[in-house]
Scaffold this motif. Structure first.
Motif, PDB file in Angstrom:
ATOM      1  N   ILE A 133       0.825  -1.219   0.000  1.00 50.10           N
ATOM      2  CA  ILE A 133       0.000   0.000   0.000  1.00 50.10           C
ATOM      3  C   ILE A 133       0.859   1.270   0.000  1.00 50.10           C
ATOM      4  O   ILE A 133       0.593   2.194  -0.783  1.00 50.10           O
ATOM      5  CB  ILE A 133      -0.999  -0.002   1.181  1.00 50.10           C
ATOM      6  CG1 ILE A 133      -1.902  -1.237   1.137  1.00 50.10           C
ATOM      7  CG2 ILE A 133      -1.815   1.276   1.201  1.00 50.10           C
ATOM      8  CD1 ILE A 133      -2.894  -1.233   0.002  1.00 50.10           C
ATOM      9  N   ALA A 161      -4.152  -2.690  -7.444  1.00 56.77           N
ATOM     10  CA  ALA A 161      -5.290  -2.615  -6.520  1.00 56.77           C
ATOM     11  C   ALA A 161      -6.074  -3.927  -6.544  1.00 56.77           C
ATOM     12  O   ALA A 161      -6.459  -4.456  -5.495  1.00 56.77           O
ATOM     13  CB  ALA A 161      -6.201  -1.445  -6.883  1.00 56.77           C
ATOM     14  N   LEU A 214      -6.257  -6.505  -3.243  1.00 59.67           N
ATOM     15  CA  LEU A 214      -7.537  -6.822  -2.619  1.00 59.67           C
ATOM     16  C   LEU A 214      -7.839  -8.317  -2.725  1.00 59.67           C
ATOM     17  O   LEU A 214      -8.262  -8.943  -1.744  1.00 59.67           O
ATOM     18  CB  LEU A 214      -8.678  -6.016  -3.278  1.00 59.67           C
ATOM     19  CG  LEU A 214      -9.231  -4.915  -2.366  1.00 59.67           C
ATOM     20  CD1 LEU A 214      -8.323  -3.717  -2.355  1.00 59.67           C
ATOM     21  CD2 LEU A 214     -10.630  -4.532  -2.754  1.00 59.67           C
ATOM     22  N   PHE A 237      -7.934 -10.957   0.465  1.00 63.92           N
ATOM     23  CA  PHE A 237      -9.157 -11.721   0.713  1.00 63.92           C
ATOM     24  C   PHE A 237      -8.895 -13.219   0.610  1.00 63.92           C
ATOM     25  O   PHE A 237      -9.403 -14.001   1.414  1.00 63.92           O
ATOM     26  CB  PHE A 237     -10.236 -11.309  -0.298  1.00 63.92           C
ATOM     27  CG  PHE A 237     -11.503 -12.117  -0.206  1.00 63.92           C
ATOM     28  CD1 PHE A 237     -11.732 -13.193  -1.053  1.00 63.92           C
ATOM     29  CD2 PHE A 237     -12.456 -11.819   0.754  1.00 63.92           C
ATOM     30  CE1 PHE A 237     -12.884 -13.943  -0.953  1.00 63.92           C
ATOM     31  CE2 PHE A 237     -13.615 -12.566   0.856  1.00 63.92           C
ATOM     32  CZ  PHE A 237     -13.831 -13.633  -0.003  1.00 63.92           C
ATOM     33  N   PHE A 253     -13.497 -11.209   4.332  1.00 67.32           N
ATOM     34  CA  PHE A 253     -13.438  -9.805   3.921  1.00 67.32           C
ATOM     35  C   PHE A 253     -12.793  -8.948   5.000  1.00 67.32           C
ATOM     36  O   PHE A 253     -12.259  -7.878   4.723  1.00 67.32           O
ATOM     37  CB  PHE A 253     -14.834  -9.275   3.572  1.00 67.32           C
ATOM     38  CG  PHE A 253     -14.774  -8.175   2.562  1.00 67.32           C
ATOM     39  CD1 PHE A 253     -14.651  -6.860   2.967  1.00 67.32           C
ATOM     40  CD2 PHE A 253     -14.784  -8.444   1.210  1.00 67.32           C
ATOM     41  CE1 PHE A 253     -14.560  -5.833   2.032  1.00 67.32           C
ATOM     42  CE2 PHE A 253     -14.691  -7.436   0.268  1.00 67.32           C
ATOM     43  CZ  PHE A 253     -14.575  -6.118   0.683  1.00 67.32           C
ATOM     44  N   VAL A 289      -9.418  -7.782   4.241  1.00 62.71           N
ATOM     45  CA  VAL A 289      -9.270  -6.600   3.381  1.00 62.71           C
ATOM     46  C   VAL A 289      -9.211  -5.350   4.259  1.00 62.71           C
ATOM     47  O   VAL A 289      -8.408  -4.445   4.017  1.00 62.71           O
ATOM     48  CB  VAL A 289     -10.442  -6.504   2.378  1.00 62.71           C
ATOM     49  CG1 VAL A 289     -10.374  -5.214   1.585  1.00 62.71           C
ATOM     50  CG2 VAL A 289     -10.428  -7.699   1.429  1.00 62.71           C
ATOM     51  N   LEU A 344      -6.110  -2.665   4.749  1.00 62.75           N
ATOM     52  CA  LEU A 344      -6.215  -1.207   4.611  1.00 62.75           C
ATOM     53  C   LEU A 344      -5.690  -0.504   5.869  1.00 62.75           C
ATOM     54  O   LEU A 344      -4.995   0.522   5.772  1.00 62.75           O
ATOM     55  CB  LEU A 344      -7.670  -0.810   4.356  1.00 62.75           C
ATOM     56  CG  LEU A 344      -8.220  -1.227   2.979  1.00 62.75           C
ATOM     57  CD1 LEU A 344      -9.722  -0.949   2.891  1.00 62.75           C
ATOM     58  CD2 LEU A 344      -7.495  -0.510   1.846  1.00 62.75           C
TER      59      LEU A 344
END
Lengths: 498, 160
Positions: free
Chosen positions: A214, A397, A401, A405, A411, A414, A418
């Protein structure tokens, strides 16, 4: 033994087995490049396809896949700053800066060459250690395993590259974060806040992607250029061969880090993610130019690159000899043993010694094929660094993601990615060590488990065991050396400023 | 008026404070647990609290004494550039969060296609052609991964 070794080679290069080996390499090549989809996922996905294969073909396919995922995971670390596997995160630190200054070819060349040599070293260790492995593994108890995690943690200080205080804070904070989840001793919920997905703690895959990928994506978005920016890139092929030459120039580092990787792989339960950081810390500590680490040092690629691949050979040793998986990938590989009616243990070292020796050749040839394929497509792979930033960002991206996952099909991972992405971005901006944080997070459950086992079994007498003392001396020496280096560096700087 | 170097040090202190608060909370929580559960958290948390407190103290003293950050004091131009980059970075972060929310609502495949087109067109100012091609390619990739490779991807809350 030599007969079994040669027969293993003949079995591996038999047409059917060789075909499955190459097929496994191709599948592993693609899967390894996708973050979050490393060795364990590759085996889990492909294991059902091996039902109808012979034992040799089945293992040729699976080991071909596993051999290559570690290597290709490093390619995305270098080119995109996205760790293709958690075990390739260390290569982001120096590989990606090299890509950004137009030396992607050189970094890729060094990664491929060190991976190949490391893999061969691991295979060699597997081959020669079979007669000796039993007493080695059995001599290590929980106190020794605990001390190895301490040694790994002291490399936290070394990974700080100039600020041991910040690195220690980051590492110990990582230890604290590693305690999120159910306490393995009493099943008490620790820092889960009632969230079911946190009962297993933070997944390593989303954390690695968040901490390392990231921030690179944010930086790429802020720059608005391609990964290589305005750097005049060395022609991809020239850079590749230069990187390969660099690996042979640092041959002694390759051997030492391969030995570290094979040793860590040999010890069940430590996990492959540890090997790369210990190798990285060792490379930094023994380098004549430690100030280059974190900014594009070739040694920062060669060291963890060789350890990352040698650990696979090492982790096969307890898997085959005792049925104790040396890593998550090996745990899944045990499924293949069950499917083929094989029992890990004495049978694999006696009646099925030929098959065991063929594993050695499968790793050797699988990695050779992987490097050959990578070299063939290297020019195209390196061109990724010249593609416009936004086009690369959208692909990244999706990769991050899906990667976050897919690790646990949750989820919540995820969201974890972040959150750690925000933390990682702040750490990069303020020069805090992300490597130290993730190492602490990885080692926390391992250290806690072995500490409790040691105390339960030996009281406090385990502190007097010879290997424990030897490892403690190594840990203290590492901190002292780094502290002296920092003090001398500050003194030097003060003199220059006068 | 705050010097640029003050701002760098303050940011460092903010991150240190974040770690300090997390550690303090962790230690407070651990006191309520059974003894065996709290040994390791305390063994880690107490030294960590000491480390981060000493670090914060050093930074605050440095801020009051000279305001000197590590490294050279950035010029006003460099500060402006940093602010511009920071805004761009935050904007991208917002897009990433929007993509994650979209994936949760609509599923990975649909969100990949839609967010890609919107990001490339609205933020990156790419042409419609490039945006639609990339969006379609990524949507196709998601479908291939889920249908052919067998990867189980989140299908979204909306029933397509």
């Amino acid at each position: 033994m030599i007969e079994a070794f040669l027969q293993g080679l003949l079995d591996t290069v038999a047409l059917a087995n060789l075909t499955f080996l190459l097929l496994g390499v191709c599948v592993g090549f693609v899967i390894g490049i996708l973050p979050g989809l490393g060795g364990p996922v590759a085996i889990a996905l492909m294991l059902p396809f091996t039902f109808d294969m012979t034992a040799e073909a089945s293992f040729a396919f699976l080991l071909g896949m596993v051999s290559v995922t570690a290597t290709t995971g490093e390619l995305t670390s270098i080119l995109l700053g996205v760790p293709g596997e958690p075990t390739a995160a260390a290569l982001v630190l120096d590989g990606h800066p090299m890509a950004k200054r137009g030396e992607a070819g050189r970094a890729v060349g060094a990664s491929l060459a060190s991976s190949l040599l490391g893999a061969w070293f691991g295979a060699f260790v597997l081959a020669i250690s079979i007669p000796f492995v039993r007493p080695i593994v059995l001599s290590f108890g929980s106190p020794e395993f605990f001390m190895i995690t301490i040694v790994g943690l002291t490399f936290v200080a070394i990974l700080g590259t100039g600020n041991m205080h910040k690195a220690l804070i980051a590492g110990w904070f990582g230890l604290l974060l590693g305690m999120v989840g159910l306490d393995p001793q009493t099943a008490t919920q620790r820092y889960t806040f009632g969230v079911l997905e946190l009962w297993e703690g933070f997944g390593i895959v989303p954390v690695a992607i968040g901490l390392f990928a990231i921030p690179e994506m944010v930086e790429l978005a802020a720059r608005g250029t391609s990964i290589a920016g305005n750097a005049t890139s060395v022609g991809a092929l020239n850079g590749l061969w230069r990187g390969i030459r660099d690996t042979f120039t640092h041959w002694w580092l390759v051997i030492r880090c391969s030995a570290i990787g094979a040793f860590i792989g040999l010890l069940p339960g430590l996990g492959g993610a540890v090997a790369q950081w210990i190798a990285y810390g060792h490379a930094l500590q023994t380098s004549k130019t430690p100030e280059e680490f974190g900014h594009g040092s070739i040694e920062g690629i060669v060291g963890p690159g060789s350890a990352n691949n040698s650990k696979e050979g090492g982790s096969l040793i307890p898997t085959v000899a005792f049925g104790i998986p040396g890593s998550a990938t090996m745990a899944l590989l045990l499924g293949a043993f069950v499917l083929k009616g094989l029992t890990p243990g004495p049978e694999m070292l006696t009646d099925r010694l030929t098959l065991t020796m063929s594993f050695v050749w499968m790793i050797v040839l699988g990695n050779l094929a992987a490097v050959a394929i990578a070299l063939l497509v290297a020019r195209q792979i390196v061109l990724v660094t010249k593609v416009r930033g936004p086009l690369v960002l959208v692909v990244m991206a999706v990769m991050v993601l899906v990667g976050a996952f897919s690790a646990r099909n949750a989820f919540a991972d995820v969201v974890v990615m972040l959150v750690f992405g925000a933390l990682g971005t702040a750490m990069v901006a303020l020069n805090w060590s992300r490597a130290a944080l993730i190492l602490g997070l990885i080692l926390a459950p391992i250290a806690e488990r072995y500490l409790f086992l040691s105390i339960s079994r030996y009281g406090w007498g385990w502190l007097g065991r010879p290997m424990v003392i030897a490892l403690a001396v190594v840990a203290i020496a590492a901190v002292v050396v780094q502290a002296r280096r920092e003090i001398e560096g500050r003194r030097h700087k003060a003199v220059e400023n006068r | 008026m705050l010097r640029a170097s003050h701002i760098v040090t303050i940011r460092d202190i903010v991150l240190g404070l974040f770690i300090f608060l997390c550690t303090s909370f962790a230690l407070a929580e651990a006191l309520d647990w059974p003894t065996r559960s709290r040994i390791f958290p305390l063994a880690v948390g107490v030294p960590l609290l000491f480390l981060v407190t000493s670090y914060l103290a050093r930074r605050i003293v440095a801020l009051r004494r000279t305001g000197a950050a590590e490294g050279n004091d950035p010029s006003a131009k460099e500060q402006d550039a940093w602010l511009v980059d920071a805004v761009k970075g935050l904007r991208f972060g917002a897009w990433l969060i929007a993509y994650a929310i979209g994936s949760w609502l609509l599923g990975f495949a649909a969100a990949a296609g839609i967010t890609t087109v919107l990001f490339l067109r609205l933020d990156a100012r790419e042409s419609w052609k490039a945006s639609v091609i990339m969006g379609s390619a990524l949507l196709t990739l998601m479908i291939v991964l889920s249908e052919l490779v067998g990867l189980r991807l989140h299908a979204g809350l909306v029933n397509w």
